[in-house]
Write a protein that holds these residues in place. Structure first.
Motif, PDB file in Angstrom:
ATOM      1  N   THR A 242       0.839  -1.200   0.000  1.00 58.02           N
ATOM      2  CA  THR A 242       0.000   0.000   0.000  1.00 58.02           C
ATOM      3  C   THR A 242       0.874   1.250   0.000  1.00 58.02           C
ATOM      4  OG1 THR A 242      -1.704  -1.183   1.250  1.00 58.02           O
ATOM      5  CG2 THR A 242      -1.826   1.222   1.241  1.00 58.02           C
ATOM      6  N   GLU A 243       1.903   1.224   0.794  1.00 53.94           N
ATOM      7  CA  GLU A 243       2.831   2.360   0.899  1.00 53.94           C
ATOM      8  C   GLU A 243       3.416   2.713  -0.465  1.00 53.94           C
ATOM      9  OE1 GLU A 243       6.992   2.886   3.307  1.00 53.94           O
ATOM     10  OE2 GLU A 243       5.368   1.854   4.336  1.00 53.94           O
ATOM     11  N   PHE A 244       3.803   1.693  -1.222  1.00 55.43           N
ATOM     12  CA  PHE A 244       4.396   1.917  -2.535  1.00 55.43           C
ATOM     13  C   PHE A 244       3.369   2.516  -3.491  1.00 55.43           C
ATOM     14  CE2 PHE A 244       5.943   0.599  -6.764  1.00 55.43           C
ATOM     15  CZ  PHE A 244       7.245   1.070  -6.700  1.00 55.43           C
ATOM     16  N   GLU A 245       2.136   2.017  -3.451  1.00 54.22           N
ATOM     17  CA  GLU A 245       1.098   2.575  -4.315  1.00 54.22           C
ATOM     18  C   GLU A 245       0.859   4.051  -4.002  1.00 54.22           C
ATOM     19  OE1 GLU A 245      -1.875  -0.888  -5.994  1.00 54.22           O
ATOM     20  OE2 GLU A 245      -2.664   0.643  -4.653  1.00 54.22           O
ATOM     21  N   VAL A 246       0.745   4.382  -2.710  1.00 55.14           N
ATOM     22  CA  VAL A 246       0.474   5.768  -2.322  1.00 55.14           C
ATOM     23  C   VAL A 246       1.639   6.678  -2.689  1.00 55.14           C
ATOM     24  CG1 VAL A 246       0.039   7.309  -0.363  1.00 55.14           C
ATOM     25  CG2 VAL A 246      -1.130   5.100  -0.493  1.00 55.14           C
ATOM     26  N   LEU A 247       2.858   6.231  -2.414  1.00 53.65           N
ATOM     27  CA  LEU A 247       4.034   7.059  -2.655  1.00 53.65           C
ATOM     28  C   LEU A 247       4.329   7.265  -4.140  1.00 53.65           C
ATOM     29  CD1 LEU A 247       6.533   5.798   0.073  1.00 53.65           C
ATOM     30  CD2 LEU A 247       5.682   8.130  -0.185  1.00 53.65           C
ATOM     31  N   THR A 248       4.060   6.264  -4.961  1.00 57.95           N
ATOM     32  CA  THR A 248       4.481   6.326  -6.365  1.00 57.95           C
ATOM     33  C   THR A 248       3.341   6.438  -7.367  1.00 57.95           C
ATOM     34  OG1 THR A 248       4.451   3.917  -6.720  1.00 57.95           O
ATOM     35  CG2 THR A 248       6.476   4.880  -5.779  1.00 57.95           C
ATOM     36  N   GLY A 249       2.106   6.133  -6.951  1.00 55.65           N
ATOM     37  CA  GLY A 249       0.987   6.166  -7.886  1.00 55.65           C
ATOM     38  C   GLY A 249       0.924   4.963  -8.800  1.00 55.65           C
ATOM     39  N   ASN A 250       1.758   3.947  -8.552  1.00 52.38           N
ATOM     40  CA  ASN A 250       1.760   2.741  -9.381  1.00 52.38           C
ATOM     41  C   ASN A 250       0.723   1.740  -8.895  1.00 52.38           C
ATOM     42  OD1 ASN A 250       4.079   2.997 -11.366  1.00 52.38           O
ATOM     43  ND2 ASN A 250       5.121   3.475  -9.446  1.00 52.38           N
ATOM     44  N   ASN A 251       0.060   1.089  -9.839  1.00 57.09           N
ATOM     45  CA  ASN A 251      -0.969   0.102  -9.545  1.00 57.09           C
ATOM     46  C   ASN A 251      -0.322  -1.264  -9.334  1.00 57.09           C
ATOM     47  OD1 ASN A 251      -3.122  -1.691  -9.494  1.00 57.09           O
ATOM     48  ND2 ASN A 251      -4.153  -0.815 -11.273  1.00 57.09           N
ATOM     49  N   PHE A 252      -0.533  -1.847  -8.159  1.00 52.84           N
ATOM     50  CA  PHE A 252       0.106  -3.121  -7.827  1.00 52.84           C
ATOM     51  C   PHE A 252      -0.386  -4.264  -8.708  1.00 52.84           C
ATOM     52  CE2 PHE A 252       3.063  -4.383  -4.571  1.00 52.84           C
ATOM     53  CZ  PHE A 252       3.048  -5.768  -4.665  1.00 52.84           C
TER      54      PHE A 252
END
Length: 574
Positions: free
Chosen positions: A211-221
């Protein structure tokens, strides 16, 4: 494995073994270890016995068995491909747990390994990316139809804060549980009076970094590898666009604060590649209190948010990661009297009651931290906006029931500002869209990924275009990056807010006293570059047993597995 940590086993976990081992004691007890050891011993004994009983002279080393293994592998690959094409096997990227139940453990684990081969999206090439860019350029920049919130146009740059709440939810939504008081009154008031709603997280019960990566980068997991930890597999190797790198180009100072180990999930490396200037992990904090299960309490975070704001002349981006409400939640009564009482009715059990009792009381303290943060924002003279959101639903036993009525991926989100944003909306968004909405309210310029979400969200090809653009930016030729403004920047991240320094070394008999600044309980003295057993006295004083020959003295901050996070200046002893 799912019952222990809320997530099934994947090939990606190989890259996180050290992280898993560092917190294993919070999930695994001595009886589990004994059980696993006994099972392995019994399995080995049975295998040896059967091997000796087998009279056939042709063993596993024979060419026949090798040929059979190759045939089985070929048959499995061909049949699996056919089953995927007919949707009999269908990986559910957004719900790993359900995907494992649907497709089976063996196939799912093998598929998580096979997926590690990064594949180009269908049709990916320079022409496709140029076409997507043209479609984006055709959308009016201030269109009110592209985001859920309206773009705020302001000459004032507000401070921007993200507060990521560990395993946060509204427990009163569990209908079979009754609480003696509302565990989250501050968040409830925030949600009622301001823009708030729900966010779809890419994980449930665990896997904070996703979740942290999605929020920080805007990338869809969904377009990454199922189960991977992007900090380990992507961000540790190269610079990536993030809210930090985007806002730094607009004059912001980017700080991240977390009351847990600085090198867990390789954050001390990955966050630098995301463009952060400063990382304040628990190794750089004073006065940490612990929960009964030894997680750091969240109230310490407000102090470091305040210090971060006061130590800069620039506008601030502050990203906070809480830890207090982390699982595993106790199934037995801990014998501790806590303020929020709970009663349950069938089908909930006494075990569920014990878990909810502990969880609700940790939530209450995290909610008090939320209230203190809102109060701090209100008292600030600078315009400031903050979003509070949960990283995932908690790993409570009630969520293990497939028929449970709450959405296991839907988490709460609320936005607060000490200035008039001119709107109050009900949000329903994906985690990778959150930064776009906050940038919209803050009047900040979009980065490459925020621009995609802002301008293409209502387009019929949104997800297809998002997959291609995401691949292009992360793994492809970067056809979409036209200018330096969109290029990722690697930070020169410092650990902690202030330098840890050694000013004086005083050797008296068997004790040597080190005087300096900003020491913590994670500070360790090194003499002649060798680690010494260190006694923490206070933030200005450390002590060690005297060493006969002292040439150099320094102080290092050590993280998990004694990894060095930073080092002080070195004093040479004459």
């Amino acid at each position: 494995m799912t019952n222990l940590r809320g997530m099934p086993l994947t090939y990606s976990d190989i890259f996180s073994i050290k992280d898993g081992m560092s917190i294993a004691n919070k999930y695994i007890n001595i009886y589990m270890i004994i059980g696993v050891v006994l099972a392995l011993v019994i399995g080995i004994l049975i295998t040896v016995y059967l091997f000796k009983q087998e009279k056939n002279s042709i063993r596993i080393t024979s060419p026949i068995n090798i040929i059979l293994a190759i045939i089985i592998a070929i048959v499995f690959t061909v049949s699996a491909t056919s089953l995927r094409e007919r949707k009999i096997l269908d990986a559910l990227r957004w719900d790993l747990k359900e995907s494992y139940y649907y497709n089976g453990f063996v196939y799912s684990v093998l598929d998580s390994w096979y997926s590690y081969i990064r594949k180009k999206p269908e049709g990916y090439d320079k022409a496709q990316i140029e076409n997507i860019k043209n479609n984006m350029n055709a959308v009016p920049a201030m269109s009110s139809n592209t985001t859920q919130l309206k773009k705020v146009s302001t000459d004032k740059k507000p401070n921007i804060m993200f507060v990521q709440l560990e395993s946060f939810m509204d427990p009163t939504l569990i209908k079979e549980a009754k609480f003696s008081e509302d565990p989250i009154p501050n968040f409830r008031k925030l949600s009622k009076e301001n823009t708030s709603g729900v966010m779809n997280a890419p994980t449930t019960g665990g896997g904070t970094a996703r979740t942290e990566f999605e929020v920080l980068t805007g990338n869809n997991f969904d377009y990454l590898i199922p189960g991977e930890i992007p900090y380990d597999t992507i961000a540790k190797q190269k610079a990536i666009n993030s809210v930090a790198s985007t806002l730094k180009k607009q004059g912001y100072k980017a700080t991240i604060i977390h009351n847990f180990q600085g090198n867990f999930y390789s954050r001390n490396t990955a966050l630098n590649n995301l463009g952060f200037d400063r990382f304040v992990s628990m190794e750089y904090m004073q006065g940490i209190e612990k929960t009964p299960l030894n997680w750091s309490k969240d109230k310490v975070l407000k102090e470091y948010m305040q210090q971060s704001l006061e130590s800069t002349v620039e506008k601030d981006l502050i990203y906070v990661i809480t830890a207090q409400c982390h699982s595993k939640y106790p199934e037995n009564d801990l014998g501790i009297d806590m303020p929020v009482k709970v009663e349950v009715q069938a089908p909930l059990t006494e075990t569920d009651k014990n878990q909810l009792y502990y969880y609700a009381n940790q939530l209450k303290e995290t909610d008090e931290y939320i209230g203190e943060t809102i109060k701090m924002v209100d008292e600030m003279k600078e315009d400031t906006i903050v979003v509070f959101f949960s990283d995932h639903m908690p790993a409570l036993n009630v969520f293990k029931n497939d028929d449970f009525y709450l959405d296991k991926n839907e988490v709460p989100v609320g936005i607060y500002a000490n200035y008039d944003t001119g709107q109050k909306q009900s949000l329903d968004l994906e985690a990778y869209q959150l930064s776009t909405e906050l940038f919209t309210l803050a009047g900040a310029e979009y980065g490459p990924m925020e621009r995609i979400h802002a301008l293409l969200r209502n387009d019929k090809n949104y997800q297809k275009d998002l997959e291609s653009m995401q691949y292009d930016i992360l793994f492809g030729k970067q056809y979409s990056i036209d200018s330096d403004k969109d290029k990722p920047i690697q930070g020169e991240m410092r650990m902690g807010l202030f330098d840890i320094t050694v000013d004086k070394v005083d050797k008296k008999g068997d004790t040597t006293t080190i005087k300096g600044k900003n020491f913590t309980q994670q500070s360790v003295v090194y003499v002649n570059n060798k680690k010494c057993e260190t006694k923490f006295i206070n933030d200005k004083t450390l002590q060690i047993k005297s060493v006969d020959k002292m040439d150099t003295v320094s102080v290092k901050q050590l993280g998990r597995n004694d990894a060095q996070l930073s080092s002080s200046n070195e004093i040479k002893i004459r």
